[in-house]
Scaffold this active site. Sequence first.
Site, short mmCIF file in Angstrom:
data_model
loop_
_atom_site.label_atom_id
_atom_site.label_comp_id
_atom_site.label_asym_id
_atom_site.label_seq_id
_atom_site.Cartn_x
_atom_site.Cartn_y
_atom_site.Cartn_z
N ASP A 1 -10.22 3.09 1.38
CA ASP A 1 -10.43 2.68 2.77
C ASP A 1 -11.07 3.81 3.59
O ASP A 1 -11.93 3.58 4.43
CB ASP A 1 -9.10 2.30 3.44
CG ASP A 1 -8.54 0.99 2.91
OD1 ASP A 1 -9.34 0.12 2.50
OD2 ASP A 1 -7.30 0.84 2.92
N LYS B 1 0.80 -1.23 0.00
CA LYS B 1 0.00 0.00 0.00
C LYS B 1 0.83 1.28 0.00
O LYS B 1 0.47 2.26 -0.63
CB LYS B 1 -0.94 0.02 1.21
CG LYS B 1 -2.12 -0.92 1.08
CD LYS B 1 -3.10 -0.71 2.23
CE LYS B 1 -4.32 -1.59 2.05
NZ LYS B 1 -5.40 -1.22 2.96
#
Length: 267
Positions: free
Chosen positions: A99, A66
């Site tokens: 997210d 990420k």
Amino acid sequence: MNIVGVIGYPVEHSLSPIMHNAAFAALGMTDWRYDKIAIPPDILAHSLKTLRDNHIVGVNVTVPHKEAALGLVYADILAQRVGAVNTIDLRTNKATNTDVGGFMDDLAANEIDVTGAKVVVLGAGGAARAIVYGLSEAGAQIGIVNRTPERARELFRSLAASGEVMTHQQAAAWGASLIVNCTSVGMYPNGEANAWDMSVPFPRGVTVYDTIYRPARTQLMELAEVNGGHGINGMGMLVRQGAAAFKLWTGVEPPIEVMFATLRGAL
Ligand code: ATR
């Protein structure tokens, strides 16, 4: 065939494929498919290029890529500020972080308004970063409790967000309406563990949002409930971050209820 997927290492246990493939099936999108793509960290840049060369439409990004992916794509402002990418459109090489929106959308779906509210975040890792960013943008008052307090201070600093680093005792006395667990404590197969320090009485009437979804009811959620509060697990955040990626790649409104039902069935 339009192919999307999730890149990570390991990626074997990801629930994203069944969730997205169920969504494609429900909408009759037989020309779309979602795959698991295992990519070791040392070949991330090369692998992204290979995926692009093979006309893969887009990917979700999970541990440990990420942060590293950020420097290999055109990350939007949100992903840059969070410091992590979780969704890439390989057609344009643009990337974002769903997210944050997944969490905030799920708070909204649960009718939780954090504007001006006192919110305690347990943890200061990657999951906490996205959540503190979202809470901060929404105007919440934030307290972070972490085993390593310095990491919590660094999180506030790097996000340019304000808030307090607290102990469990201070958090219990602070009068928070919401406690969000962003640690891995209590996650399967360690479902007996509790992210709350059990030597400190748990506050009454508080909502716990646990980013864990396996087990579906964590010790922390149960602790909130026996103290007159309410517990929510992280399945909604998982579904909604995926739904946002689905929309981005396909341009089609995702079937949220199908995605929920599929995950419930799988867990
Ligand atoms: P993620 O990206 O999933 O957030 P992470 O960056 O490894 O994963 O962060 C894990 C979080 O859980 C951290 O806040 C970690 O605390 P430290 O910063 O002190 O390491 C917390 N955590 C993990 N195991 C823990 C444990 N046994 N007790 C308390 N906190 C724990």
